[in-house]
Design an enzyme around this catalytic site. Structure first.
Site, PDB file in Angstrom:
ATOM      1  N   GLY A 148      -4.155   7.148   7.641  1.00  8.97           N
ATOM      2  CA  GLY A 148      -3.230   8.240   7.899  1.00  8.97           C
ATOM      3  C   GLY A 148      -2.484   8.703   6.663  1.00  8.97           C
ATOM      4  O   GLY A 148      -2.355   9.909   6.407  1.00  8.97           O
TER       5      GLY A 148
ATOM      6  N   ASP B 171       7.013  -0.596  11.251  1.00  5.61           N
ATOM      7  CA  ASP B 171       5.820  -1.407  11.022  1.00  5.61           C
ATOM      8  C   ASP B 171       6.031  -2.890  11.270  1.00  5.61           C
ATOM      9  O   ASP B 171       5.052  -3.650  11.346  1.00  5.61           O
ATOM     10  CB  ASP B 171       5.308  -1.207   9.588  1.00  5.61           C
TER      11      ASP B 171
ATOM     12  N   SER C 262       7.520  10.255   8.466  1.00  2.00           N
ATOM     13  CA  SER C 262       8.122  10.424   7.144  1.00  2.00           C
ATOM     14  C   SER C 262       7.065  10.767   6.098  1.00  2.00           C
ATOM     15  O   SER C 262       7.387  11.286   5.030  1.00  2.00           O
ATOM     16  CB  SER C 262       8.863   9.152   6.730  1.00  2.00           C
ATOM     17  N   GLN C 263       5.805  10.494   6.405  1.00  2.00           N
ATOM     18  CA  GLN C 263       4.736  10.794   5.454  1.00  2.00           C
ATOM     19  C   GLN C 263       4.574  12.290   5.215  1.00  2.00           C
ATOM     20  O   GLN C 263       4.114  12.710   4.151  1.00  2.00           O
ATOM     21  CB  GLN C 263       3.417  10.180   5.926  1.00  2.00           C
TER      22      GLN C 263
ATOM     23  N   LYS D  92       0.836  -1.204   0.000  1.00  2.00           N
ATOM     24  CA  LYS D  92       0.000   0.000   0.000  1.00  2.00           C
ATOM     25  C   LYS D  92       0.871   1.254   0.000  1.00  2.00           C
ATOM     26  O   LYS D  92       0.459   2.294  -0.512  1.00  2.00           O
ATOM     27  CB  LYS D  92      -0.991   0.001   1.157  1.00  2.00           C
ATOM     28  N   SER D  93       2.084   1.158   0.509  1.00  2.00           N
ATOM     29  CA  SER D  93       2.987   2.310   0.484  1.00  2.00           C
ATOM     30  C   SER D  93       3.331   2.691  -0.951  1.00  2.00           C
ATOM     31  O   SER D  93       3.267   3.865  -1.335  1.00  2.00           O
ATOM     32  CB  SER D  93       4.273   1.996   1.258  1.00  2.00           C
TER      33      SER D  93
ATOM     34  N   LYS E  35      -7.590  -2.945   6.442  1.00  2.00           N
ATOM     35  CA  LYS E  35      -6.848  -1.702   6.266  1.00  2.00           C
ATOM     36  C   LYS E  35      -5.627  -1.900   5.372  1.00  2.00           C
ATOM     37  O   LYS E  35      -5.284  -1.021   4.568  1.00  2.00           O
ATOM     38  CB  LYS E  35      -6.417  -1.135   7.617  1.00  2.00           C
TER      39      LYS E  35
ATOM     40  N   SER F  28      11.749   6.601   9.872  1.00  2.00           N
ATOM     41  CA  SER F  28      11.366   5.736   8.745  1.00  2.00           C
ATOM     42  C   SER F  28      12.041   6.194   7.455  1.00  2.00           C
ATOM     43  O   SER F  28      11.414   6.331   6.404  1.00  2.00           O
ATOM     44  CB  SER F  28       9.841   5.723   8.577  1.00  2.00           C
TER      45      SER F  28
ATOM     46  N   ARG G  74      -2.311  -4.259  12.432  1.00  2.00           N
ATOM     47  CA  ARG G  74      -1.053  -4.959  12.682  1.00  2.00           C
ATOM     48  C   ARG G  74      -1.076  -5.764  13.985  1.00  2.00           C
ATOM     49  O   ARG G  74      -0.340  -6.746  14.111  1.00  2.00           O
ATOM     50  CB  ARG G  74       0.123  -3.983  12.647  1.00  2.00           C
TER      51      ARG G  74
END
Length: 420
Positions: free
Chosen positions: A74, A298, A149-150, A22-23, A399, A177, A374
């Site tokens: 997020g 993660d 980091s997002q 998904k990243s 998710k 991250s 998770r």
């Protein structure tokens, strides 16, 4: 509702096609929205976060709305905050109750430095926010990268489309991250956009996302190494392993691919084969374990459960971002590992000291997930110890890995649904 999970043979054998990252998918969707050339995204993640982002981007083109609800996603709200800041129109971005407690101020402050029009609808620093798209004029921002980091990635993806490019100067801490920032830059390079990353700043000049002449008009998303970690955990706890995971690459953009090295300590050997990896089981080498997870937070939950199940005293650090995820993951781990008689000490919201009571102990009561995907997937592999493990609210896996339970069943796990 809860699931009761067991495995009659404790052997992990067979093959799965792993869910997509998904990243990578989320980054590809934003690049696709900005890029002036058409291209398709193959193997787009089925994760709820990715599907939400895709739906909002498509809806905003076809039938724009005044407000978009991202739920617990997020990455989605952060990427959209930067993207919509430069797209004409006014929109409110909101989310779940937990999302309304997750900070967004560093990103908003950076965008305001570029002339963005963003207001907090309720509490300052947190969603919901009102974003009015304007022509952004600045070319330099300062940003604290130590929270997420997002925030950095949200700005980077937008940077080449700004009239004067963008320089992001880090102030207040080191980037967390770090591999996720590198992933962003590598994906941008795939579309002919290049940046300069030096110690405390990243610069991206005005450029156009475009397709390489040698490439087809398709971007192929790799499988999700974070999701692979749960299969590595199952392998570490199994008695015999000969298991193939399709969709992963030896040259990966994902920082969580470090699991190929980490799980060697727990007897799991990785062999790269055509189209994926093959896992086999060897002798466990670790008597104790220590690792800094700042580059791969993660997978910390996965490893915390594994060391507890194997009875290996461990010290985890670099976990500062885990307190502001879907839940406070440090407290969640402490609470649920206690059900395995594991003692967990949290120091400065960044260090976990894990002291198991012994190997092979199953949870004494159902695992609570705290609305965190998770948590569910990290504890499920405990079924490989023999006996069973019960997971509350198993639907949270949608998710990031909607087919998780289905994939478990295909390789011999038994899952019984128990009504609440």
């Amino acid at each position: 509702m809860r699931y009761k999970i067991s495995h009659p043979t404790r052997e992990l054998k067979g093959q799965i096609n792993l869910t997509a990252s998904k990243s990578e998918s989320n980054r590809a969707l934003i690049i696709q929205a900005i890029c002036q050339e058409d291209f398709s995204i193959a193997n787009l993640a089925e994760a709820e976060d990715t599907q939400t982002l895709q739906h909002i981007l498509e809806t905003d083109i076809v039938s724009p709305k005044d407000s978009y609800d991202v739920g617990p996603a997020g990455t989605t709200i952060r990427f959209l905050t930067a993207y919509f800041a430069a797209v004409p129109g006014e929109r409110i971005l909101t989310g779940s109750e937990r999302m309304k407690k997750r900070p967004i101020k560093p990103l908003v402050d950076a965008l305001l430095q570029l002339g963005a029009h963003i207001e907090y609808v309720k509490e300052e620093g947190y969603p919901p926010i009102r974003v009015r798209g304007v022509a952004l004029k600045g070319n330099e921002v300062t940003l604290d990268p130590s929270i997420s980091s997002q925030f950095v990635t949200s700005l980077l993806l937008l940077a080449p489309a700004l009239p004067h490019g963008l320089t992001i100067r880090f102030q207040g801490g080191k980037p967390v991250s770090h591999p996720y920032i590198n992933m962003t830059l590598k994906m941008m390079e795939h579309f002919n956009v290049y940046g300069q990353y030096q110690d405390d700043c990243i610069s991206v000049s005005t450029q156009r996302y475009s397709l390489r002449e040698s490439e087809t008009n398709e971007y192929l998303v790799e499988g999700d190494w974070s999701a692979a970690s749960y299969w590595y955990a199952a392998a570490a706890l199994a008695t015999e392993v000969d298991f193939t995971i399709k969709g992963l690459r030896s040259e990966s953009l994902q920082g969580d691919s470090v699991i190929t090295q980490l799980f060697e300590f727990f007897g799991v050997h990785t062999e790269f084969v055509d189209g994926g990896i093959r896992l086999t089981k060897e002798k466990v080498n670790a008597e104790n374990f220590a690792y800094n997870f700042s580059d791969c937070p993660d997978i910390a939950q996965t490893l915390a459960v594994v060391v507890s199940a194997l009875g290996i005293p461990s010290l985890f650090n670099g976990l500062e971002t885990l307190t502001i995820k879907e839940t406070n993951r440090l407290e969640a781990l402490k609470n649920e590992l206690a059900k395995m008689k594991t003692q967990v000490t949290i120091t400065d919201n960044t260090i976990l000291e894990i002291v198991p009571n012994g190997p092979g102990l199953l949870p004494s009561s159902p695992i609570q997930c705290y609305e965190d995907h998770r948590m569910a997937m990290s504890f499920a592999p405990l079924a490989m110890l023999g006996g069973s493990v019960e997971i509350m609210d198993p639907g949270v896996v949608r998710k990031s890995y909607p087919n998780f339970w289905k994939d478990l069943k295909t390789v011999g796990f038994l899952i019984e649904e128990i009504p609440s």
